[in-house]
Design a protein around this motif. Sequence first.
Motif, short mmCIF file in Angstrom:
data_model
loop_
_atom_site.label_atom_id
_atom_site.label_comp_id
_atom_site.label_asym_id
_atom_site.label_seq_id
_atom_site.Cartn_x
_atom_site.Cartn_y
_atom_site.Cartn_z
N THR A 137 72.96 -28.96 44.85
CA THR A 137 71.70 -29.04 44.10
C THR A 137 72.01 -29.02 42.60
O THR A 137 73.06 -28.54 42.16
CB THR A 137 70.76 -27.86 44.43
OG1 THR A 137 71.39 -26.63 44.02
CG2 THR A 137 70.46 -27.81 45.92
N TYR A 138 71.06 -29.57 41.84
CA TYR A 138 71.17 -29.53 40.38
C TYR A 138 69.81 -29.17 39.82
O TYR A 138 68.82 -29.87 40.08
CB TYR A 138 71.65 -30.88 39.82
CG TYR A 138 72.02 -30.83 38.36
CD1 TYR A 138 73.30 -30.41 37.97
CD2 TYR A 138 71.12 -31.17 37.36
CE1 TYR A 138 73.64 -30.34 36.63
CE2 TYR A 138 71.45 -31.10 36.02
CZ TYR A 138 72.72 -30.68 35.66
OH TYR A 138 73.08 -30.60 34.33
N ASP A 139 69.74 -28.11 39.08
CA ASP A 139 68.48 -27.59 38.53
C ASP A 139 67.45 -27.42 39.65
O ASP A 139 66.26 -27.67 39.46
CB ASP A 139 67.96 -28.53 37.44
CG ASP A 139 66.82 -27.90 36.64
OD1 ASP A 139 66.83 -26.67 36.44
OD2 ASP A 139 65.90 -28.65 36.25
N GLY A 140 67.93 -27.03 40.83
CA GLY A 140 67.05 -26.80 41.96
C GLY A 140 66.76 -28.04 42.81
O GLY A 140 66.14 -27.91 43.88
N HIS A 141 67.21 -29.22 42.37
CA HIS A 141 66.95 -30.45 43.13
C HIS A 141 68.10 -30.73 44.09
O HIS A 141 69.24 -30.89 43.64
CB HIS A 141 66.81 -31.66 42.19
CG HIS A 141 65.71 -31.54 41.19
ND1 HIS A 141 64.37 -31.58 41.54
CD2 HIS A 141 65.74 -31.40 39.83
CE1 HIS A 141 63.63 -31.46 40.44
NE2 HIS A 141 64.44 -31.34 39.40
N PRO A 142 67.84 -30.84 45.40
CA PRO A 142 68.89 -31.31 46.31
C PRO A 142 69.31 -32.73 45.92
O PRO A 142 68.46 -33.56 45.57
CB PRO A 142 68.22 -31.27 47.68
CG PRO A 142 67.10 -30.28 47.54
CD PRO A 142 66.61 -30.44 46.12
N LEU A 143 70.60 -33.01 45.95
CA LEU A 143 71.12 -34.32 45.52
C LEU A 143 71.47 -35.18 46.73
O LEU A 143 71.94 -34.68 47.75
CB LEU A 143 72.34 -34.14 44.63
CG LEU A 143 72.14 -33.35 43.33
CD1 LEU A 143 73.44 -33.28 42.54
CD2 LEU A 143 71.02 -33.95 42.48
N TYR A 144 71.28 -36.50 46.56
CA TYR A 144 71.51 -37.45 47.63
C TYR A 144 72.26 -38.69 47.10
O TYR A 144 72.15 -39.04 45.93
CB TYR A 144 70.18 -37.95 48.23
CG TYR A 144 69.27 -36.86 48.72
CD1 TYR A 144 69.27 -36.47 50.06
CD2 TYR A 144 68.39 -36.22 47.85
CE1 TYR A 144 68.42 -35.46 50.51
CE2 TYR A 144 67.53 -35.22 48.29
CZ TYR A 144 67.55 -34.84 49.62
OH TYR A 144 66.71 -33.86 50.07
N TYR A 145 72.98 -39.35 48.02
CA TYR A 145 73.49 -40.69 47.77
C TYR A 145 72.47 -41.68 48.36
O TYR A 145 71.58 -41.30 49.12
CB TYR A 145 74.84 -40.91 48.45
CG TYR A 145 75.96 -40.03 47.94
CD1 TYR A 145 76.45 -40.17 46.65
CD2 TYR A 145 76.56 -39.08 48.78
CE1 TYR A 145 77.49 -39.38 46.19
CE2 TYR A 145 77.60 -38.29 48.33
CZ TYR A 145 78.07 -38.44 47.04
OH TYR A 145 79.10 -37.66 46.59
N PHE A 146 72.65 -42.97 48.05
CA PHE A 146 71.86 -44.02 48.69
C PHE A 146 72.80 -44.91 49.47
O PHE A 146 73.79 -45.42 48.92
CB PHE A 146 71.09 -44.83 47.64
CG PHE A 146 70.27 -45.95 48.23
CD1 PHE A 146 69.47 -45.75 49.35
CD2 PHE A 146 70.29 -47.21 47.65
CE1 PHE A 146 68.72 -46.78 49.89
CE2 PHE A 146 69.53 -48.25 48.17
CZ PHE A 146 68.74 -48.03 49.30
N SER A 147 72.51 -45.09 50.76
CA SER A 147 73.40 -45.88 51.61
C SER A 147 73.44 -47.35 51.19
O SER A 147 74.39 -48.07 51.52
CB SER A 147 72.97 -45.78 53.08
OG SER A 147 71.65 -46.29 53.25
#
Length: 208
Positions: A137-147
């Motif tokens: 997470t960054y600043d409380g945001h879960p982080l994702y990639y895009f397939s």
Amino acid sequence: MVKRMSAPARLAAGVGGAVGVAVLVAACASGSSSSAAAPAASSPAAAGSSSAAASGSGSGSTEITTATSSGDTFLTDGSGRAVYLWVKDSGGTSACSGACAGAWPPVTATGTVTAAGSAKASDLGTITRSDGTKQVTYDGHPLYYFSGDSGPGTATGQGNDGFGAKWWLVGPSGSDVTASVSSFTAGAAAPAAPAPATSASSAGGGWS
């Protein structure tokens, strides 16, 4: 009465005695050679186990850094892959699972999570997903990639509204980046702010 042996009998007796002596000598010689201990062979397994004990596998790490495109700075992973936030997430938890997580794979933590570029280490964290994996997470945001991204330097997921909400790149401040970005130079982070200049008077101690 003494019975004399004939000449052929005496010859046979002499030959038999000589053969017996020869057999006895050979037996002694073979016995002495077999008693010598064979040198111990070195064990390759022992050498292998020592080298295996000496080798170890270090724990990996997940790096979050930054890149820039058209003046906008946003987060990437250490290899230059764009990472996104999903506006549907709230309260520091991920609402993306199942088919959503297949299209938008979570950025998972392996070992420690470190910051580079303009990313702030104080804003990094992790959450535990339902399958037990740690998501960055960054600043409380879960982080994702895009397939759909082909690899480092692409951000084709920017502005996507798949699964009912927008996906945005993430700025170093933790806010979403809504500018149009589709590609960038991986590793091209914003330059660090210059350090404040030290005055000559304070360096030289001229002021009292």
